[in-house]
Design an enzyme around this catalytic site. Structure first.
Site, PDB file in Angstrom:
ATOM      1  N   CYS A   2       0.875  -1.191  -0.105  1.00 53.83           N
ATOM      2  CA  CYS A   2       0.171  -0.070   0.124  1.00 53.83           C
ATOM      3  C   CYS A   2       0.746   1.219   0.015  1.00 53.83           C
ATOM      4  O   CYS A   2       2.092   1.247  -0.380  1.00 53.83           O
ATOM      5  CB  CYS A   2      -0.997  -0.023   1.174  1.00 53.83           C
ATOM      6  SG  CYS A   2      -0.340   0.202   2.781  1.00 53.83           S
ATOM      7  N   ASN A   5       2.498   1.502   4.256  1.00 50.55           N
ATOM      8  CA  ASN A   5       2.586   0.478   4.923  1.00 50.55           C
ATOM      9  C   ASN A   5       2.187   0.426   6.356  1.00 50.55           C
ATOM     10  O   ASN A   5       3.021   0.024   7.515  1.00 50.55           O
ATOM     11  CB  ASN A   5       3.950  -0.211   4.637  1.00 50.55           C
ATOM     12  CG  ASN A   5       4.155  -1.663   5.393  1.00 50.55           C
ATOM     13  OD1 ASN A   5       5.171  -1.988   5.950  1.00 50.55           O
ATOM     14  ND2 ASN A   5       3.362  -2.669   4.942  1.00 50.55           N
ATOM     15  N   CYS A   7      -1.564   0.835   6.897  1.00 53.03           N
ATOM     16  CA  CYS A   7      -3.128   0.445   7.406  1.00 53.03           C
ATOM     17  C   CYS A   7      -3.383  -0.702   6.441  1.00 53.03           C
ATOM     18  O   CYS A   7      -3.417  -1.738   6.861  1.00 53.03           O
ATOM     19  CB  CYS A   7      -3.663   1.613   6.674  1.00 53.03           C
ATOM     20  SG  CYS A   7      -3.798   3.282   7.763  1.00 53.03           S
ATOM     21  N   ARG A   8      -3.511  -0.538   4.913  1.00 54.09           N
ATOM     22  CA  ARG A   8      -4.214  -1.600   4.156  1.00 54.09           C
ATOM     23  C   ARG A   8      -3.208  -2.978   4.114  1.00 54.09           C
ATOM     24  O   ARG A   8      -3.674  -4.141   4.443  1.00 54.09           O
ATOM     25  CB  ARG A   8      -4.276  -1.269   3.134  1.00 54.09           C
ATOM     26  CG  ARG A   8      -5.806  -0.049   2.952  1.00 54.09           C
ATOM     27  CD  ARG A   8      -5.691   0.426   1.809  1.00 54.09           C
ATOM     28  NE  ARG A   8      -4.973   1.303   1.297  1.00 54.09           N
ATOM     29  CZ  ARG A   8      -4.515   2.041   0.170  1.00 54.09           C
ATOM     30  NH1 ARG A   8      -5.601   1.938  -0.880  1.00 54.09           N
ATOM     31  NH2 ARG A   8      -3.707   3.012   0.352  1.00 54.09           N
ATOM     32  N   SER A   9      -1.895  -2.476   3.830  1.00 51.90           N
ATOM     33  CA  SER A   9      -0.971  -3.813   3.534  1.00 51.90           C
ATOM     34  C   SER A   9      -0.590  -4.596   4.823  1.00 51.90           C
ATOM     35  O   SER A   9      -0.584  -5.631   4.975  1.00 51.90           O
ATOM     36  CB  SER A   9       0.187  -3.517   2.697  1.00 51.90           C
ATOM     37  OG  SER A   9       0.895  -2.393   3.511  1.00 51.90           O
ATOM     38  N   ASP A 111      -8.590   3.483   1.041  1.00 50.67           N
ATOM     39  CA  ASP A 111      -7.379   4.005   2.025  1.00 50.67           C
ATOM     40  C   ASP A 111      -8.109   4.309   3.222  1.00 50.67           C
ATOM     41  O   ASP A 111      -9.024   5.518   2.966  1.00 50.67           O
ATOM     42  CB  ASP A 111      -6.356   5.003   1.391  1.00 50.67           C
ATOM     43  CG  ASP A 111      -5.093   5.277   2.503  1.00 50.67           C
ATOM     44  OD1 ASP A 111      -5.408   4.719   3.738  1.00 50.67           O
ATOM     45  OD2 ASP A 111      -4.452   6.026   2.199  1.00 50.67           O
TER      46      ASP A 111
END
Length: 140
Positions: A2, A5, A7-9, A111
């Site tokens: 993401c 690095n 939040c999402r990933s 995001d």
């Protein structure tokens, strides 16, 4: 992968590792990273960690890092959280031959960083669904 690095990933990393372990698949290494190094060494966003905790996962050990071009040679597959990350990865992979790069989920994972806690929960649920798909694909 993401953006930062945080939040999402990292949510994807934690969830996919857990789903693979539940399925008894122990020969897959899952890592995460970001397109930039702004948060290098930082823990994941506290809201992401809290969402993971609410859903029974532990994200405390995560530390952010930036994706490095040379990692393409060490990975069998690189997953992007959205089409912008996919494009960035494809640019980085130019000239390296056939590098498998795909989206993590069927649709872009939004995001949640600038939103509320509910956005992190929604992202986590989308990632869980996608992780189930990756587990099924790896079993096949």
């Amino acid at each position: 992968m993401c953006t930062g690095n945080i939040c999402r990933s990292p949510i994807g990393e934690v969830v996919l590792r857990a789903k693979l372990a539940e399925a008894g698949i122990d020969d897959v290494t899952v890592t995460s990273s970001g397109t930039g190094g702004w948060h290098e060494g930082d823990p994941m966003d506290s809201r992401a960690r809290a969402a993971l905790r609410r859903h029974g996962y532990d994200g405390r050990s995560h530390r952010a890092r930036e994706f490095r071009r040379e990692w393409f040679g060490d990975r069998d597959l690189v997953l992007a959280m959205d089409s912008g990350h996919l494009a960035a990865l494809n640019r980085q992979a130019r000239g390296l031959g056939d590098v498998p790069i795909e989206l993590f989920a069927e649709a872009d994972v939004p995001d949640p960083y600038y939103g509320e806690d509910a956005g992190f929960d929604a992202v986590l649920l989308q990632i869980e669904t996608a992780a189930d798909g990756w587990v099924a694909r790896l079993r096949a």
